[in-house]
Design an enzyme around this catalytic site. Structure first.
Site, PDB file in Angstrom:
ATOM      1  N   GLU A 172      52.953  37.306  52.014  1.00  0.00           N
ATOM      2  CA  GLU A 172      54.056  37.165  51.047  1.00  0.00           C
ATOM      3  C   GLU A 172      53.616  36.404  49.805  1.00  0.00           C
ATOM      4  OE1 GLU A 172      57.112  35.392  53.540  1.00  0.00           O
ATOM      5  OE2 GLU A 172      57.949  37.360  53.981  1.00  0.00           O
ATOM      6  N   GLU A 252      58.546  42.822  58.393  1.00  0.00           N
ATOM      7  CA  GLU A 252      59.337  41.736  58.982  1.00  0.00           C
ATOM      8  C   GLU A 252      60.798  42.143  58.932  1.00  0.00           C
ATOM      9  OE1 GLU A 252      58.761  37.837  57.401  1.00  0.00           O
ATOM     10  OE2 GLU A 252      56.632  37.743  57.885  1.00  0.00           O
TER      11      GLU A 252
END
Length: 618
Positions: A172, A252
């Site tokens: 991320e 995710e």
């Protein structure tokens, strides 16, 4: 001759099997290919660092029996290189043993080696010793660590006969302020150097343009993450802007969420999770559920967030996931399994049952002594002396507690403010004068308290590291009294700084006897208590509740269970895995209470957790 021929034939067969194994991206048909055939993964996240080794197989089997064909695994750098240059892959840190168990179970692996992982883990997996270098730029190349780790991982790649089908680069990165493409290019080069050209390398980023722009890089397959509050079509359209062809991937998909101290216990609706999972799988998307089992932040491994203020993550990483913190199947797991049945064959056989639980009942603890009276045991090397406070990192005490000691520079008969003018309490400070507890200071919220005393009185400040920030721009999170403390108009100087190795003292059985001569009395301020849980012939999972206690840390047979803070909540019990207990010998229980113990000094071992009661916010 025949035996030599047989060996050569076997060797040729193994080589042919390895050569026939492949995992790739089919850009023409917008899917993954496994051994030349279309493949959709249905995966769940599990963190070996949050689960006792003895339970790895149990959790993996439950995931397999749910219908998953893959797991997603973070590798926390600081878990394996806590001290610079000393690598630990033994016991609960045996990553290759975990990968082998997954392989034996029939689960493929999506590996996330960082070097930054977030994960609500201490400093996002980055080792605290990096902060010894002033003004270090974190999330910068970690060449030595990656060279060691990726070399270990290469034989585990699917095309090499292992079960790792893809490897994430960084984590991320688009949510980080730096947006440094040169850093990502450097990582890309390192990963290719040590893993080869055939493995799929990918990125994962949040569902915004900014995050996808800064987190993606040509040559790394761009995936996205989002939860049940998101429009699926809009999210995958965003992924398509960065990857026009190839599989849709939600790396995710949030089955739950984390808790901070003082929050309400997070939960995500089971119906929403199962409905949305079905919709994504119907689109042909590969999905990883984060988390499938969360586990526990044992010891000091919890992370923290810092948005408007510092917020520490609780000890339980239950995450409202399909498998509970203790690895028990939930209604959410059963609903997810019913969805998966529509897309692939579920393994035949019963779901492994929940691990047995036992309510061992109450035990009463005795006081061992306050921290000041135990310094010879807790800090046998003695203090470091400095005119001004030094950080945990400068003293190489990366986790836990340090005691800062000086004397009052003048008489203060009236309550006089003790101030941290630069918000330098990282993270909580417990203040005593001549061994008498005066009160506490806390990062961002309580920077002033009043003190009285005489010139020359001993001022002790126990500083607690509550876990380093794991996300955002505040991950350079030094622990200490940062900057000076001021008493009235006087800057406090001439410090004796004691690094406290409480864990070693507990593990060596040095805190089981009374050092203070007052075994029956409770008291205010940082105190250590101990007791014994008698053997019952059982070593089953249990949950310890510290009703009436304020805040602190618990050890069972030398194992640090983590932090308790029932007054702040929401977590009210700590998980005690059965393997931590002895069925035949007395179990040693040690508690560090930081503020105030109840007069009854009892703790309760229950057969169920309590994670959702919000205490009084202080």
């Amino acid at each position: 001759v025949y035996s030599e021929f047989g060996f050569l034939l076997l060797l040729v067969c193994v080589m042919l099997i390895a050569d026939s194994r492949s995992f790739s991206i089919d850009y023409k048909n917008n899917c993954f290919q496994k051994d030349g055939k279309p493949f959709q993964y249905i995966s769940g996240s599990i963190h070996y660092s949050r689960i006792p080794r003895e339970y790895w197989k149990d959790r993996l089997l439950k995931m397999y029996m749910t219908g998953l064909n893959a797991i997603q695994v973070y590798v926390p750098w600081n878990f394996h290189e806590t001290v610079q240059g000393v690598f630990n892959f033994a016991g609960d840190r045996d990553l290759e043993y975990f990968l082998n168990l997954a392989n034996q179970t029939g689960l493929l692996v999506i590996l996330r080696p960082g070097p930054y992982i977030c994960a609500e883990w201490e400093m996002g997996g980055l080792p605290a010793w990096l902060l010894q270098k002033p003004n270090i730029i974190l999330r910068s190349p970690a060449s030595d660590w990656l060279a060691m780790l990726l070399t270990k991982m290469k034989p585990w790649l699917y095309q090499n006969g292992g079960n790792i089908i893809s490897v994430q680069v960084e984590n991320e990165y688009g949510s980080y302020f730096a947006c440094d493409y040169n850093y990502m290019r450097h990582l890309h080069t390192l990963f290719r150097l040590f893993l080869g050209e055939d493995v799929i390398l990918f990125t994962t980023d949040g569902n915004t343009d900014k995050e996808m722009i800064c987190g993606t890089l040509e040559g790394l397959y761009a995936t996205i993450d989002f939860g049940t509050d998101t429009n699926i079509t809009a999210a995958f359209i965003r992924q398509r802007r960065f990857e026009p062809k190839g599989p849709l991937v939600n790396s995710e998909f949030y089955t739950g969420w984390l808790d901070h101290w003082g929050d309400k216990h997070a939960s995500v609706d089971t119906v929403k999770v199962s409905k949305m999972l079905g919709e994504m799988l119907s689109m042909g998307a590969s999905v990883n559920m984060y988390m499938f089992e969360g586990g526990t932040n044992f010891g000091y491994w919890n992370g923290a967030d810092h948005d408007t203020r510092f917020r520490s993550v609780v000890t339980s990483y239950d995450y409202n996931a399909p498998l509970s913190e203790a690895g028990d199947p939930t209604d959410k797991l059963l609903a997810i399994r019913d969805v998966i049945k529509n897309f692939r064959d579920i393994p035949v056989g019963p779901m492994p049952p929940a691990t047995p639980k036992f309510a061992y009942g109450f035990i009463t603890l005795q006081k061992v002594g306050n921290i000041s009276s135990l310094l010879d045991t807790l800090s046998p090397q003695g203090p470091v002396r400095s005119q001004y406070p030094l950080t945990f990192e400068e003293i190489k005490q990366y986790y836990g507690f340090m005691l800062y000691r000086t004397t009052l520079p003048r008489n203060v008969p009236e309550p006089t403010p003790l101030i941290s003018p630069l918000n330098g309490i990282h993270d909580r400070a417990y203040v005593s004068v001549n061994g008498v507890f005066q009160g506490l200071m806390e990062r961002d919220t309580a920077l002033v308290m009043n003190v009285t005393g005489q010139q020359g009185d001993q001022l002790d400040i126990l500083v607690e590291n509550m876990g380093r920030v794991n996300f955002g721009s505040y991950i350079n999170d030094n622990k200490s009294l940062l900057g000076n403390l001021i008493l009235g108009n006087d800057v406090l100087t001439d410090w004796s700084i004691y690094p406290l190795d409480i864990d070693t003292a507990v593990a060596n059985g040095l805190l089981q006897v009374d050092h203070s001569g007052s075994a029956m009395e409770a008291g205010d301020g940082p105190m250590i208590y101990s007791g014994t849980l008698k053997s019952t012939g059982l070593a089953w999972d249990t949950f310890v509740k510290l009703n009436g206690w304020t805040k602190g840390q618990v050890w069972v047979n030398g194992v640090n269970l983590g932090r308790y803070w029932p007054q702040r909540g929401p977590q009210q019990t700590l998980y005690v895995p059965g393997p931590f207990l002895s069925a035949t010998q007395p179990n040693n229980i040690t508690v560090l209470e930081l503020e105030r113990a109840p007069s009854h000094r009892r703790i309760l071992f229950m057969d169920r957790p309590q994670l959702n009661s919000t205490g009084q916010k202080t």
